[in-house]
Every structure is written in C-alpha cells, then in structure tokens.
Design an enzyme around this catalytic site. Structure first.
Site, PDB file in Angstrom:
ATOM      1  CG  ASP A 293      -1.955  -1.066   1.203  1.00  0.00           C
ATOM      2  OD1 ASP A 293      -2.229  -1.593   0.110  1.00  0.00           O
ATOM      3  OD2 ASP A 293      -2.511  -1.395   2.270  1.00  0.00           O
TER       4      ASP A 293
ATOM      5  CG  ASP B 101     -11.645  -1.170  -0.764  1.00  0.00           C
ATOM      6  OD1 ASP B 101     -10.954  -2.184  -0.977  1.00  0.00           O
ATOM      7  OD2 ASP B 101     -11.271  -0.019  -1.075  1.00  0.00           O
TER       8      ASP B 101
END
Length: 271
Positions: A12, A136
């Site tokens: 990330d 998500d």
C-alpha cells in the site's frame, strides 16, 4: 489436475510528508505506519517466490489525483512476475497509461462503482484478463442489504465502500460482484475493512459468499496472520489466490515457508 493457488504480496503506497512514495501498513484502513521503500520491497518480493505482486496507491482516489506512474515504472523494472496496479483509475486512458507504465493488470474500485461502464470499456479495449475489480467491503448489521449471511448468530450483509473505505455506497457486495463479472471483470479482489491489518484470519463468510456468487477468480485479501489462514481461505472459502501484506513485510513468515505449509497440507501451489 487442480489449479495452483496463488500467493500474492501487496504494498500500500502513499506519499510521505516530503512527497516521496512510501509503503504503509495499517489496521481497518486506518492508523498507517511507514513500512519501507516501494521499489526495494518490490525487488525483494520478486526474488522471494511470489506468484504475483500488487501495488496499490491508497490515497489517489480519495485525493482525486492520478496514480504515481513514475513509481509504477520503477517497480515494474524490478518485478518479473504479473504486476497489478490500483488507485485513482477512472478512465480507459488511465488504464492505458498504467499498463504502459508496466502493469499487467489494473485494479479498479471507486472508478468502477461511480461509472460501471468502465469495466465494459476496459475489458473490450484491453481484454478481461487486465481488469481486476477491487471490492472494499464492510459488514453491516441492518436491514438495508440484499443478501445476508449469519456471523456469530447475527444476520449481516456486506457493503461496497469507495475512496479507500472512506465512503459507503449502499451497494451490496454480492450484487456488485455479479454485475462486475457480467460486465467483463477478469478477477475480483475482495478486501475486508473489518479484517484489514488484524492478522486474525481472512473474512471467510465474505470470501465464501463472493466465490459462491461468481465464477470469476477471486483474490482474498485482509486479515492474513499465518499460513494457516491462507489454508483456511483456500479450503473453506474456495479463494483462487491469497493476498497478504503484514506477515510478509515484517518477516513473520516467508513466501517459501507459506508455500511449504500449504503444499504439506494438500493445497496445490507453484514451488
């Protein structure tokens, strides 16, 4: 012969306070802590036996900026396994530029939720195999969902969020998974906000619900704390690939150790 299960490390990436790209690790999409340099980490994972590699620009969508393609190019120079890049992809031009920078596949979340036709356009222009739809998901214990599962004696549905988990959409994950598949998504990348960074196992009810809904390959993400967790998501939720970050970033387990464990327990992996 059974298809081999894929083990995929993920970084990330965000910009640090000086504007330089850096890898961060957090819990529940929050409390991000500096973890390393994206190019150096990519190089190490390329040499570690990983089957694929995922680069996510975690604030591009929320900040309305483009993906950091210069960093993608530097990562692609170090990675000779399939590279998936996500974050801030909203148009077919974004897809084209990301693939041109060295990605093999693009991962799209917010851009597809806000304009689902992007999936069709991307699949038609570049092929289904290039289009990964990232979900998500978060659990909701109310009556606003379409499809419910039982978790710890409570009825729950899964909501799609966007902009890095910052905004709800009211869209049921299973409805969206089926639509994404019908529009041409080549893979689904299923993240659990509830499990992210916890290292207490993948969200098996979520992953299982998605794999039951679609035929498209499903990458399970969020919550992996051990090779046993990978085993569980492959055998109990039928995921096609297991993605992990923390356990690999902090050398708690190597990819080779993880594959050896899975192999010993009858899960087909590439060695």
């Amino acid at each position: 012969m059974a298809l081999t299960k894929r083990i995929i490390p993920c970084i990330d990436v965000d910009l640090d306070e000086d504007g330089n790209p850096a890898v961060y690790t957090g819990v529940n999409f929050e409390d991000l802590k500096y973890t390393g340099d994206p190019v150096e980490m990519a190089k190490a994972y390329n040499e570690s036996g990983a089957d694929e590699f995922v680069f996510l620009d975690i604030t591009a969508s929320a900040e309305g900026r483009e993906t950091m393609l210069d960093v993608v190019e530097r990562v692609a120079d170090e990675v000779f396994i399939p590279l998936t890049v996500g974050g801030g992809i909203r148009t077919t031009d974004d897809i084209k530029e990301t693939l041109r920078a060295g990605a093999d596949k693009v991962s799209i979340t917010t851009g597809a939720l806000e304009r689902p036709e992007l999936i069709n356009e991307g699949a038609q222009a570049f092929g289904n195999q290039c289009i990964v739809i990232s979900v998500d998901a978060r659990r909701r214990f109310d009556e606003k969902g379409e499809h419910y599962v039982e978790i710890d004696g409570e009825s729950c549905w899964f909501e799609c969020t966007k902009k890095g988990g910052r905004e709800g959409t009211g869209i049921d994950v299973l409805e969206w998974a089926a639509e994404a598949e019908s529009r041409g998504a080549g893979e689904l990348f299923v993240n659990s906000i509830d499990k992210d960074g916890t290292k207490d196992g993948y969200d098996l009810p979520l992953t299982n619900a998605v794999t039951d809904t679609v035929d498209t390959p499903v990458i399970a993400s969020s919550g992996c704390g051990s090779p046993e967790d990978m085993y569980d998501v492959f055998t109990e939720a039928d995921a096609d690939a297991g993605l992990a970050a923390s356990i690999f970033h902090f050398d708690e387990y190597s990819i080779e150790e993880t594959k050896a464990y899975l192999d010993e327990h009858g899960v087909p992996v590439r060695r």
